[in-house]
Enzyme design. Sequence first.
Site, PDB file in Angstrom:
ATOM      1  N   HIS A 193       0.837  -1.209   0.000  1.00 12.69           N
ATOM      2  CA  HIS A 193       0.000   0.000   0.000  1.00 12.69           C
ATOM      3  C   HIS A 193       0.873   1.261   0.000  1.00 12.69           C
ATOM      4  CE1 HIS A 193      -2.901  -2.748   2.361  1.00 12.69           C
ATOM      5  NE2 HIS A 193      -3.599  -2.428   1.283  1.00 12.69           N
ATOM      6  N   GLN A 247     -18.548  -5.867  -1.469  1.00 11.02           N
ATOM      7  CA  GLN A 247     -17.701  -6.778  -2.242  1.00 11.02           C
ATOM      8  C   GLN A 247     -17.464  -8.103  -1.526  1.00 11.02           C
ATOM      9  OE1 GLN A 247     -14.520  -3.766  -2.236  1.00 11.02           O
ATOM     10  NE2 GLN A 247     -13.084  -5.415  -1.833  1.00 11.02           N
ATOM     11  N   LYS A 249      -1.005  -6.494  -8.021  1.00 13.26           N
ATOM     12  CA  LYS A 249      -1.252  -7.728  -7.262  1.00 13.26           C
ATOM     13  C   LYS A 249      -2.687  -8.184  -7.508  1.00 13.26           C
ATOM     14  CE  LYS A 249      -2.237  -8.806  -3.123  1.00 13.26           C
ATOM     15  NZ  LYS A 249      -3.280  -9.689  -2.556  1.00 13.26           N
ATOM     16  N   MET A 281       2.804  -9.261  -0.578  1.00 13.02           N
ATOM     17  CA  MET A 281       2.236  -8.672   0.642  1.00 13.02           C
ATOM     18  C   MET A 281       0.728  -8.558   0.508  1.00 13.02           C
ATOM     19  SD  MET A 281       4.865  -5.835   1.902  1.00 13.02           S
ATOM     20  CE  MET A 281       6.554  -6.278   2.246  1.00 13.02           C
TER      21      MET A 281
HETATM   22  P1  AMP Z   1      -6.572  -3.615  -0.396  1.00 12.41           P
HETATM   23  O1  AMP Z   1      -6.407  -2.809   0.836  1.00 12.41           O
HETATM   24  O2  AMP Z   1      -6.096  -5.025  -0.261  1.00 12.41           O
HETATM   25  O3  AMP Z   1      -7.948  -3.494  -0.994  1.00 12.41           O
HETATM   26  O4  AMP Z   1      -5.594  -3.001  -1.482  1.00 12.41           O
HETATM   27  C1  AMP Z   1      -5.590  -1.633  -1.782  1.00 12.41           C
HETATM   28  C2  AMP Z   1      -4.670  -1.398  -2.950  1.00 12.41           C
HETATM   29  O5  AMP Z   1      -3.367  -1.851  -2.640  1.00 12.41           O
HETATM   30  C3  AMP Z   1      -5.094  -2.155  -4.222  1.00 12.41           C
HETATM   31  O6  AMP Z   1      -4.856  -1.336  -5.350  1.00 12.41           O
HETATM   32  C4  AMP Z   1      -4.173  -3.352  -4.205  1.00 12.41           C
HETATM   33  O7  AMP Z   1      -3.930  -3.890  -5.505  1.00 12.41           O
HETATM   34  C5  AMP Z   1      -2.914  -2.732  -3.646  1.00 12.41           C
HETATM   35  N1  AMP Z   1      -2.035  -3.766  -3.080  1.00 12.41           N
HETATM   36  C6  AMP Z   1      -2.343  -4.680  -2.151  1.00 12.41           C
HETATM   37  N2  AMP Z   1      -1.284  -5.495  -1.919  1.00 12.41           N
HETATM   38  C7  AMP Z   1      -0.288  -5.069  -2.731  1.00 12.41           C
HETATM   39  C8  AMP Z   1       1.059  -5.487  -2.970  1.00 12.41           C
HETATM   40  N3  AMP Z   1       1.608  -6.514  -2.334  1.00 12.41           N
HETATM   41  N4  AMP Z   1       1.778  -4.805  -3.877  1.00 12.41           N
HETATM   42  C9  AMP Z   1       1.247  -3.763  -4.558  1.00 12.41           C
HETATM   43  N5  AMP Z   1      -0.006  -3.319  -4.372  1.00 12.41           N
HETATM   44  C10 AMP Z   1      -0.766  -3.958  -3.474  1.00 12.41           C
END
Ligand code: AMP
Length: 287
Positions: free
Chosen positions: A37, A61, A149, A184
Amino acid sequence: MKIIKTVREMQEYSDSLRREGKEIAFVPTMGYLHEGHLNLMREGKKRRDCLVISIYVNPTQFAPGEDLEKYPRDFEGDERLAQDVGVDVIFYPSDREIYPDGFQTYVNVEKVSKNLCGLSRPIFFRGVATVCNKLFNIVKPHVTVFGEKDFQQLVVIKRMVADLNMGIEVVGMPTTREPDGLAMSSRNAYLKEGERESALSLSRSLKLAKELYEDGERSASGIIKKAREHIENQPHTKIDYVKICDTATMEDVEIMEKESVLALAVWVGFPRLIDNYVFGESSNIAG
Ligand code: AMP
């Protein structure tokens, strides 16, 4: 750093920035922030004048029986990390603020949502597209940064932004990994001791697939078979899908001629983890 909890205040603040000629970068998240993030945030910070992030675990979702209630949360920890990377505003709304009584409008991005996570989580992308559309209307960004990811999610968001003429630049950032290769994810927090090792089978099977491709293999089923075997050989794993898709349409491919992506979703103990590799890209899959 400001913390804004209401739609009205966020919209007014974004309007005031825009009146001053400032441009807004936006990173939507569900919180429990990690380095993946934070890398999106650093990119947003570089690209525009003001960096807004949202922390919101979006109920539309999640299907009944998924991990909505269990999803890890730590607002105070997130606040500290956000402050350290120079976030200007955290938008941190309640469910009532986002989905007030009477809410009934949803966004469906049709074809690219169908395969992969769309098969096993049929309402997932409708929820993601709807909440992102709402967040874009609330934060009014010039650019938004998403992680590769969640590859299919990035394709869905790009499609929605183009189809609905939202006029927002959508930037994708490479997956941030642990030193041993594990992508991650906030959901890694669910992994118990022995499961952590089994979770490495995702990135290791991607690495295996990358090597096969580099040796000239172009049959999707050949690569999928080897990747599946590798994952199935680890304890605690249960495959949801292992597929190779065209990166433009997200449809399955058999012979890999155009740009294609190997996408995986695997339960490792409780959490369902995802990862992917776009063939032909230099990658940071370690381990
Ligand atoms: P989330 O909080 O899991 O909904 O993710 C929020 C944003 O962070 C989304 O755009 C995800 O694709 C991105 N994200 C989550 N994990 C990673 C990672 N390991 N590397 C890059 N971006 C990530």
